[in-house]
Scaffold this active site. Structure first.
Site, short mmCIF file in Angstrom:
data_model
loop_
_atom_site.label_atom_id
_atom_site.label_comp_id
_atom_site.label_asym_id
_atom_site.label_seq_id
_atom_site.Cartn_x
_atom_site.Cartn_y
_atom_site.Cartn_z
N GLU A 343 0.62 -1.20 0.02
CA GLU A 343 -0.09 -0.03 0.01
C GLU A 343 0.95 1.46 -0.17
OE1 GLU A 343 -4.33 0.38 1.93
OE2 GLU A 343 -3.06 1.44 3.48
N HIS A 374 5.42 -26.91 3.81
CA HIS A 374 4.47 -27.71 3.40
C HIS A 374 3.77 -27.26 2.34
CE1 HIS A 374 6.24 -31.04 5.96
NE2 HIS A 374 6.31 -29.92 6.76
N LYS A 502 -13.48 2.30 -3.31
CA LYS A 502 -14.43 2.32 -2.40
C LYS A 502 -15.86 3.06 -3.11
CE LYS A 502 -11.55 2.35 1.55
NZ LYS A 502 -11.17 3.32 2.58
#
Length: 539
Positions: A343, A374, A502
């Site tokens: 960001e 893993h 937004k």
């Protein structure tokens, strides 16, 4: 010689060759207080390090560091300073007394609330003691406190009554739905953490819990007063929502959300580790601030870490970076760094408003090391992608000072050693691959068992994971991000790329809610998906 020429030379040199120098670890590692940075497994030599330090000087990094630690508006697109460092200034600091007093006034208010809750003196509307605290936030208001409270779980303070801290961030209500079934309204306190107090994700969750509380306890103002606190810059919106002035904690426009955990946004942290623990957390970060400002470039941990990232991204063309802590308590650290780094530095426009002509932030990802081994280590070791990595581990895990074990102390220490062994083994294998085998062994090795190696990594060792060293570590990465922003000539303190999404969501929401049917400005894909969603939801 130019840096790119040095990089081109080193591209054809395997790390195993560089380690013919028996003193390489001493030459390419630096320590500060409780942290040690080993960067000897990076694909560098002394000439490349010197060139990187010269590049930092050419870009006037020393001047930019001074500008950061001032009241200058270096967040130029928003005309704000970036003074998150001020949140951890000690009370006796003399340079900015007004600023220190302003910050500590809020911290002291937070400390009083923390001590009241710990003492079992904070009560809900019915007079029962609060036993659960729920932090409602998103982004920096969630990731930072969540990461730190989990990482410092061993330092949880004893309280008069058991106290549990919870986190809610998802806007779909799934976290909240599960949580509310476990909680009692009478004994739950909610923290609404939102810099603007306008983030729809956070306020949607807050509205839901307000309705839940009032359904159980009534619509009396005492319910809002006793069951909600808020942290924001916006006093008017907090008041309009119903937060009592005594329960409002202030932050400032000059604090970015991803840098806000040092403020009262860190209330869940203080509730977990106590007032003294939180002060130690701030002190560790301040210590790194001082180091960043004063240490020579060649000994400066944030500068070294930042310039190594520039070297890998811009000169070795490594576009992805893995964060690999070997301690389960640091489960959320990679997620936290994803926001901090991507960001901040995920930008393509320079400070002079022209487009960059170089690569900026790499893709940051990661997982706790044993789980990652893993999952995606196969790609690291035998895939086609070049990846740089940071390995992080505490030297000491279990101490008599922290814990008292009866029969299993030796076993737990042995488990910690197992984690450390894997940390060292994986960084070694990434660096050297199958190069350490003899010619005869290599000749008999099937291709599918061959490890190329030559994947660069740094290792960060903490003497112990505690409030002070974690504060130092977070501040180290904050300053690393700033160093890279200076080299790339970008502003790391705005996030305009987040804002437009937004706005578009606010455009679509009324259509989904049946309050509007205007889709003229939308593309055919979005229109089609909306029609499908409306058809399914109505059916």
């Amino acid at each position: 010689m130019k840096i790119q020429q040095l990089a081109d030379q080193l591209k054809s040199v395997n790390l195993s060759t560089l380690f013919n120098d028996s003193d390489r670890f001493n030459e390419f590692s630096q320590s500060f207080e409780g942290l040690t940075l080993d960067f000897s497994k990076q694909r560098i030599n002394q000439d490349s390090v010197n060139s990187l330090m010269n590049l930092a000087k050419e870009k006037q990094l020393d001047d930019w560091i001074q500008r950061l630690f001032s009241k200058e508006c270096i967040n130029d697109t928003e005309q704000r300073a970036a003074m998150h460092w001020a949140l951890r200034l000690p009370k006796e600091h003399q340079k900015y007394p007004d600023l220190v007093n302003e910050v500590h006034a809020q911290l002291e208010r937070m400390y009083r609330l923390v001590e009241q809750i710990h003492a079992g003196q904070y009560r809900g509307a019915t007079g029962e003691v609060v036993t659960d605290v729920v932090n409602i936030g998103v982004g920096g208001s969630d990731l930072g406190p969540l990461m730190v409270t989990h990482a410092l779980s061993d330092f949880k303070v004893k309280t008069t009554k058991p106290l549990s801290i919870h986190f809610v961030s998802t806007m779909d209500g799934s976290q909240l739905s599960d949580l509310l079934h476990q909680l009692r309204p009478e004994t739950t306190l909610f923290i609404i953490s939102s810099k603007s107090f306008g983030t729809i994700d956070t306020l949607s969750n807050a509205e839901t819990v307000r309705a839940w509380l009032m359904k159980a306890l009534g619509h009396d103002q005492i319910v809002l007063h006793n069951h909600f606190v808020a942290v924001s810059t916006n006093i008017e919106k907090m008041t309009a929502w119903g937060i009592h002035p005594d329960r409002q904690f202030l932050m400032w426009e000059w604090v970015g959300g991803r840098y806000s955990l040092w403020s009262c946004i860190g209330l869940p942290i203080a509730l977990t580790i106590g007032v003294e623990g939180f002060k130690n957390f701030l002190a560790g970060a301040h210590s790194m601030d001082e180091h960043f400002q004063s240490a020579p470039f060649s000994e400066n941990l944030p500068i070294l870490l930042g310039m190594l990232g520039v070297w890998n991204t811009n000169y070795l063309n490594i576009q992805t970076h893995a964060v690999l802590p070997y301690d389960g308590r640091m489960k959320y650290f990679a997620s936290y760094l994803q926001q901090l780094e991507m960001e901040s530095n995920g930008k393509s426009i320079q400070r002079d408003q022209t487009e960059v002509t170089w690569t900026t932030c790499p893709i940051v990802w990661g997982e706790v090391g044993p789980n990652a081994q893993h999952a995606f280590y196969q790609l690291l070791h035998q895939g086609t992608q070049a990846v740089s990595s940071d390995f992080i581990a505490p030297i000491q895990r279990y101490t008599a000072k922290q814990f008292t074990y009866a029969d299993n102390e030796d076993e737990l220490i042995e488990q910690h050693h197992l984690a450390l062994a894997n940390c060292l083994a994986q960084s070694r294998l990434l660096a050297f691959g199958s190069q350490s085998l003899s010619e005869d062994e290599l000749a008999q090795l099937p291709k599918y068992q061959y490890y190329e190696g030559n994947q660069p990594s740094s290792t960060l060792l903490l003497d112990e994971l505690n409030p002070r060293t974690l504060g130092m570590l977070i501040a180290l990465y904050e300053h690393k991000v700033f160093v890279q922003s200076v080299i790339w000539n970008i502003n790391p303190f705005d996030q305009w790329g987040v804002e437009k999404g937004k706005a578009i969501a606010n455009q679509i929401l009324p259509i989904l809610n049946g309050e509007s049917d205007s889709m003229d400005e939308l593309d055919v894909s979005t229109k089609g998906l909306i029609q499908l969603l409306l058809g399914k939801s109505n059916g």
